[in-house]
Design an enzyme around this catalytic site. Structure first.
Site, PDB file in Angstrom:
ATOM      1  CG  ASN A  12      -1.995  -3.081   9.150  1.00  0.00           C
ATOM      2  OD1 ASN A  12      -1.707  -2.323  10.064  1.00  0.00           O
ATOM      3  ND2 ASN A  12      -3.237  -3.491   8.936  1.00  0.00           N
ATOM      4  N   GLY A  14       1.608  -5.213   4.773  1.00  0.00           N
ATOM      5  CA  GLY A  14       1.783  -6.633   4.496  1.00  0.00           C
ATOM      6  C   GLY A  14       1.726  -6.948   3.010  1.00  0.00           C
ATOM      7  CG  ASP A  15      -1.765  -6.134   0.657  1.00  0.00           C
ATOM      8  OD1 ASP A  15      -1.828  -7.141   1.386  1.00  0.00           O
ATOM      9  OD2 ASP A  15      -2.760  -5.512   0.280  1.00  0.00           O
ATOM     10  CE1 TYR A 177      -2.419  -6.077  11.308  1.00  0.00           C
ATOM     11  CE2 TYR A 177      -3.259  -8.144  12.188  1.00  0.00           C
ATOM     12  CZ  TYR A 177      -2.762  -7.403  11.129  1.00  0.00           C
ATOM     13  OH  TYR A 177      -2.617  -7.994   9.901  1.00  0.00           O
ATOM     14  CD  GLN A 231      10.598  -7.763   2.800  1.00  0.00           C
ATOM     15  OE1 GLN A 231      11.299  -8.079   1.849  1.00  0.00           O
ATOM     16  NE2 GLN A 231       9.280  -7.777   2.725  1.00  0.00           N
ATOM     17  NE  ARG A 247       1.078  -5.875  11.545  1.00  0.00           N
ATOM     18  CZ  ARG A 247       1.231  -4.581  11.787  1.00  0.00           C
ATOM     19  NH1 ARG A 247       1.118  -4.120  13.026  1.00  0.00           N
ATOM     20  NH2 ARG A 247       1.501  -3.750  10.807  1.00  0.00           N
ATOM     21  N   GLY A 248      -0.424 -10.858  10.134  1.00  0.00           N
ATOM     22  CA  GLY A 248      -0.530 -10.720   8.697  1.00  0.00           C
ATOM     23  C   GLY A 248       0.087 -11.879   7.937  1.00  0.00           C
ATOM     24  CD  GLU A 249      -0.622 -13.512   2.103  1.00  0.00           C
ATOM     25  OE1 GLU A 249      -0.101 -13.795   1.010  1.00  0.00           O
ATOM     26  OE2 GLU A 249      -1.796 -13.099   2.206  1.00  0.00           O
ATOM     27  CB  SER A 251       5.030 -11.188   9.730  1.00  0.00           C
ATOM     28  OG  SER A 251       5.301  -9.884   9.273  1.00  0.00           O
TER      29      SER A 251
END
Length: 349
Positions: A12, A14-15, A177, A231, A247-249, A251
Site C-alpha cells: 500500500n 505506506g512504508d 482500504y 506528498q 489509512r496507514g501510518e 497518512s
C-alpha cells in the site's frame, strides 16, 4: 553524515511514504541519503521532483557495489541484503545500524525504544542493531514533522485542482482500504451538505459505485474523485478539509498535523493485533476529552475499523476539532523524529 535507508514496498506504499519523508527531511538538514527501494515506481507520483541530498537506488540482486555510509536504517525490519551487511561488518568503524520500527502508541514501544539487539550470527555477527520506535510521547522516537508540516492551507487550493465547490459544504477527505465500510459512512455524512473527496487508490472505485452518475447520493451528499497527489499535495488536501479519513501510518500523522478531526483506518491483522494498537492510540488521543466526546470518537473509530457497531451520529464538530487541535499541540511540544534520530546517532558514533 552519509545515510543508507532500505525500504521494501509491501502493498500500500505506506512504508515508502514514511521512508521518503524521512530521507527528504534528512536531506533538507544537510545529510546525504541513499534510499534503497525494491520498487520505486510510486515515487513518480509521490515525489516527482525528488529531494535535495537524496539519491534513489534500486534494490536489486545482485546488489550494486556501494560502500555503506555512516548510518544504515532498515525500515520496518526489512533486512538489508546480506552482502551489504557483510560490508558493514568489514569496516573498522562499522556504520550505526538502526531498525526503524512501525508507529505505535502501545506501552511496549516506549520500553523498547533505543535498545540494542546484538547480532549473534549471519553476516552482521558482532554488530548491534538499535531499535528506534516512533511514537506519541517524550519516551518515544517522535513523529516526522518537517519545517512546513504545520503550514496553513492555501486559499483556493481545492478550486485550483478542479474541485467544484459549494458554499457551506462540509469537506471530507477519504483515503481508505478497499474493505472500508463506505455505505455506513455515507449514511452518516448525509446529515448535512457534504462534499466527499475521494483520493486515488483502492477505495475510490467502490466508493463511486455508491453515487449516481452526477456524483450525488441522498439529500446532501456528493462525491468528487481526485487524481494521484504527491506528498505535499496530499498534505494540502488534508488542510483544506473539515474531516479527514486516513489509512496507514504515514497518512494518519499528516492528518494529525492538519489539525482537523480525523479518523484512522488501521491496517488489519488476522490475529486482531491491530485492535489493541488502535485502542492504545485512542486512549492517548481522548485522554483530555469529556467522557461523551471520548465515547463518540472511540465509537466512530472502532466502527470504521469493523470492531464495533456504528453510532447513530458523528461526534460533535467544534468539540472534536478542539480535541484534535489540543492533540496536535501536545505532539508539537515534543521533538520531531528527525531531530531525535540525529541526536540518537551522534550519541552512539
Amino acid at each position: 553524515m552519509r545515510w543508507d535507508i532500505f525500504c521494501r514496498v509491501i502493498d500500500n506504499h505506506g512504508d515508502l511514504g514514511v521512508c521518503w519523508r524521512l530521507a527528504a527531511d534528512l536531506g533538507s538538514r544537510g545529510e546525504q541519503v541513499r534510499l534503497w527501494i525494491d520498487d520505486p515506481l510510486a515515487l513518480a507520483w509521490m515525489a516527482p521532483r525528488g529531494a535535495c541530498g537524496v539519491d534513489v537506488v534500486r534494490w536489486v540482486d545482485p546488489l550494486p557495489a556501494f560502500e555503506p555510509g555512516d548510518v544504515v536504517v532498515e525500515a520496518f525490519g526489512c533486512d538489508p541484503p546480506a552482502a551489504f551487511v557483510a560490508r558493514m561488518a568489514a569496516h573498522a568503524a562499522a556504520p550505526l545500524w538502526i531498525n526503524l520500527e512501525y508507529l505505535s502508541a502501545e506501552a511496549y514501544a516506549a520500553r523498547c525504544h533505543g535498545l540494542p539487539s546484538p547480532q549473534q550470527r549471519g553476516p552482521g555477527a558482532g554488530l548491534p542493531k538499535w531499535f528506534y520506535y516512533p511514537g506519541f510521547t517524550a519516551e518515544s522516537g517522535g513523529l516526522l514533522r518537517e519545517a512546513h508540516a504545520l503550514d496553513a492551507g492555501e486559499d483556493g487550493w481545492l478550486a485550483a485542482q478542479g474541485v467544484p465547490l459549494c458554499d457551506g459544504e462540509r469537506r471530507v477527505s477519504l483515503f481508505a482500504y478497499a474493505d472500508a465500510p463506505l455505505e455506513a459512512l455515507c449514511q452518516r455524512l448525509d446529515d448535512r451538505p457534504t462534499l466527499l473527496l475521494l483520493t486515488a487508490g483502492a477505495a475510490q472505485a467502490p466508493a463511486l459505485m455508491l453515487f449516481d452518475g452526477q456524483g450525488r447520493r441522498g439529500r446532501h451528499l456528493r462525491a468528487h474523485a481526485l487524481p494521484w497527489f504527491d506528498q505535499p499535495g496530499y498534505d494540502q488536501l488534508l488542510r483544506a478539509c473539515d474531516l479527514n479519513f486516513a489509512r496507514g501510518e504515514d497518512s494518519i500523522v499528516r492528518a494529525m498535523w492538519a489539525g482537523a478531526p480525523f479518523v484512522w483506518q488501521i491496517y488489519a491483522q488476522t490475529d486482531l493485533a491491530h485492535a489493541a494498537k488502535l485502542d492504545a492510540l485512542l486512549d492517548r488521543l481522548t485522554a483530555t476529552a469529556t467522557p461523551a466526546l471520548a465515547d463518540a470518537v472511540r465509537g466512530l473509530w472502532r466502527a470504521w475499523n469493523g470492531l464495533a457497531d456504528w453510532p447513530a451520529n458523528l461526534p460533535d464538530g467544534p468539540a472534536w476539532r478542539g480535541l484534535c487541535r489540543s492533540w496536535r499541540q501536545r505532539l508539537v511540544d515534543q521533538d520531531d523524529l528527525s531531530s531525535q534520530l540525529l541526536r540518537f546517532v551522534a550519541a552512539r558514533r
